[in-house]
Motif scaffolding. Structure first.
Motif, PDB file in Angstrom:
ATOM      1  N   ASP A 106      -2.302  72.756  76.005  1.00 12.71           N
ATOM      2  CA  ASP A 106      -1.208  73.723  76.096  1.00 12.71           C
ATOM      3  C   ASP A 106       0.119  72.968  76.140  1.00 12.71           C
ATOM      4  OD1 ASP A 106       0.663  75.657  76.740  1.00 12.71           O
ATOM      5  OD2 ASP A 106      -0.599  76.636  78.235  1.00 12.71           O
ATOM      6  N   MET A 108       2.905  73.935  77.063  1.00 14.30           N
ATOM      7  CA  MET A 108       3.691  74.345  78.219  1.00 14.30           C
ATOM      8  C   MET A 108       3.038  73.927  79.534  1.00 14.30           C
ATOM      9  SD  MET A 108       6.388  75.851  77.077  1.00 14.30           S
ATOM     10  CE  MET A 108       6.964  76.794  78.497  1.00 14.30           C
ATOM     11  N   LEU A 109       2.059  73.030  79.469  1.00 13.60           N
ATOM     12  CA  LEU A 109       1.273  72.694  80.651  1.00 13.60           C
ATOM     13  C   LEU A 109       2.139  72.219  81.811  1.00 13.60           C
ATOM     14  CD1 LEU A 109      -1.415  72.235  82.095  1.00 13.60           C
ATOM     15  CD2 LEU A 109      -1.504  69.953  81.058  1.00 13.60           C
ATOM     16  N   GLU A 111       5.347  72.747  82.458  1.00 11.40           N
ATOM     17  CA  GLU A 111       6.137  73.838  83.016  1.00 11.40           C
ATOM     18  C   GLU A 111       5.266  74.796  83.826  1.00 11.40           C
ATOM     19  OE1 GLU A 111       6.300  72.741  79.954  1.00 11.40           O
ATOM     20  OE2 GLU A 111       8.396  72.395  79.404  1.00 11.40           O
ATOM     21  N   VAL A 112       4.070  75.060  83.312  1.00 10.38           N
ATOM     22  CA  VAL A 112       3.143  75.939  84.016  1.00 10.38           C
ATOM     23  C   VAL A 112       2.725  75.307  85.345  1.00 10.38           C
ATOM     24  CG1 VAL A 112       0.801  76.895  83.957  1.00 10.38           C
ATOM     25  CG2 VAL A 112       2.297  77.137  81.981  1.00 10.38           C
ATOM     26  N   ALA A 115       5.334  75.823  87.855  1.00 11.06           N
ATOM     27  CA  ALA A 115       5.366  77.233  88.251  1.00 11.06           C
ATOM     28  C   ALA A 115       4.237  77.554  89.224  1.00 11.06           C
ATOM     29  CB  ALA A 115       5.289  78.135  87.025  1.00 11.06           C
ATOM     30  N   TRP A 116       3.084  76.872  89.103  1.00 13.39           N
ATOM     31  CA  TRP A 116       2.013  77.091  90.083  1.00 13.39           C
ATOM     32  C   TRP A 116       2.514  76.800  91.495  1.00 13.39           C
ATOM     33  CZ3 TRP A 116      -2.087  73.785  87.067  1.00 13.39           C
ATOM     34  CH2 TRP A 116      -2.556  74.532  85.971  1.00 13.39           C
ATOM     35  N   ASP A 119       5.068  79.488  92.571  1.00 18.02           N
ATOM     36  CA  ASP A 119       4.334  80.725  92.847  1.00 18.02           C
ATOM     37  C   ASP A 119       3.640  80.660  94.202  1.00 18.02           C
ATOM     38  OD1 ASP A 119       4.892  82.393  90.718  1.00 18.02           O
ATOM     39  OD2 ASP A 119       3.211  81.724  89.507  1.00 18.02           O
ATOM     40  N   CYS A 182      -4.953  74.345  90.606  1.00 15.87           N
ATOM     41  CA  CYS A 182      -5.135  73.205  89.710  1.00 15.87           C
ATOM     42  C   CYS A 182      -6.611  73.019  89.351  1.00 15.87           C
ATOM     43  CB  CYS A 182      -4.590  71.931  90.347  1.00 15.87           C
ATOM     44  SG  CYS A 182      -2.790  71.824  90.445  1.00 15.87           S
ATOM     45  N   VAL A 205       1.863  83.659  85.655  1.00 20.73           N
ATOM     46  CA  VAL A 205       1.640  82.358  85.020  1.00 20.73           C
ATOM     47  C   VAL A 205       0.157  82.219  84.715  1.00 20.73           C
ATOM     48  CG1 VAL A 205       1.747  79.865  85.352  1.00 20.73           C
ATOM     49  CG2 VAL A 205       3.562  81.332  86.235  1.00 20.73           C
ATOM     50  N   PRO A 206      -0.229  81.865  83.491  1.00 23.18           N
ATOM     51  CA  PRO A 206      -1.650  81.749  83.162  1.00 23.18           C
ATOM     52  C   PRO A 206      -2.298  80.629  83.950  1.00 23.18           C
ATOM     53  CG  PRO A 206      -0.308  80.845  81.398  1.00 23.18           C
ATOM     54  CD  PRO A 206       0.630  81.544  82.344  1.00 23.18           C
TER      55      PRO A 206
END
Length: 216
Positions: A106, A108-109, A111-112, A115-116, A119, A182, A205-206
């Motif tokens: 991914d 966007m990994l 950035e994701v 975000a984890w 969140d 994670c 967030v996925p």
């Protein structure tokens, strides 16, 4: 609920009783945190050069006997404060896990991954300021005598922030949830709690797929 334990590092004394009451109360708050059952905590030495007082906790995420993620949380305290912290406490963390190939690719990994963390802090109602950190993607390809091993990708998140609410147990619970996310597990708190001045995360967030069992 996992029990909390760790190793202190104290400046100017030989025991916990020599630490300021604010630091002792913070450590006791960590001990009262309600953590997910997948977390297995272990003693780990605290750093001695980052602040006069420090307390460290190591953890792994284990499901069905398989270790899916690991990390470390350090609580730092400097009674005089440190300018970059904007306070006299600082939480320093690391979280690391191997990812499935489809998640590892991914773009966007990173950035994701950040975000984890945001969140998790928001979901647990953990007030914070001055957050900072890095998210690293590390891909490994094996050759020669190791060529039969499948390629792998690991995500490592290193971050620090200043607690602004004195609710240290919430910060530990958020970090524990980050480790589980994670590892591919769903978050423990599905609905984020509102925080003043909290950044907008722009929706859900996925999450990564939980890793398949390693071949033996």
């Amino acid at each position: 609920m996992a029990a909390v334990g760790g190793h202190p590092a104290h400046g100017g004394g030989t025991g916990k009783e020599s630490a300021p009451i604010e630091f002792r109360d913070a450590v006791e708050a960590l001990a009262g945190a309600r953590l997910r059952p997948e977390l297995v905590l272990s003693p780990t030495p605290a750093p001695r050069r980052l602040a006069p007082f420090a307390y460290a906790i190591g953890a792994t995420v284990e499901v069905d006997g398989e270790e899916l993620a690991d990390g470390r949380l350090v609580l730092l305290h400097d009674p005089a404060g440190q300018e970059p912290w904007h306070g006299d406490f600082r939480v320093v963390t690391m979280a690391r896990a191997e990812l499935e190939p489809e998640m590892a690719g991914d773009p966007m990994l990173t950035e994701v991954g950040w975000a984890w963390l945001m969140d998790a802090l928001q979901a647990h109602g953990a007030g914070y300021t001055a957050p900072g950190g890095t998210v690293t993607r590390c891909a490994s390809q094996y050759f020669g005598a190791l060529a039969d091993r499948p390629s792998s990708t690991e995500i490592e998140l290193r971050a620090s922030w200043t607690p602004s609410d004195g609710r240290f147990e919430r910060h530990l619970a958020a970090w524990g949830d980050l480790l589980c996310i994670c590892a591919g597990l769903p978050p423990a708190v599905p609905t984020p709690l509102p925080l003043p001045d909290a950044p907008s995360l722009g929706g859900v967030v996925p999450m990564p797929a939980r890793r398949r069992p390693r071949p033996h």
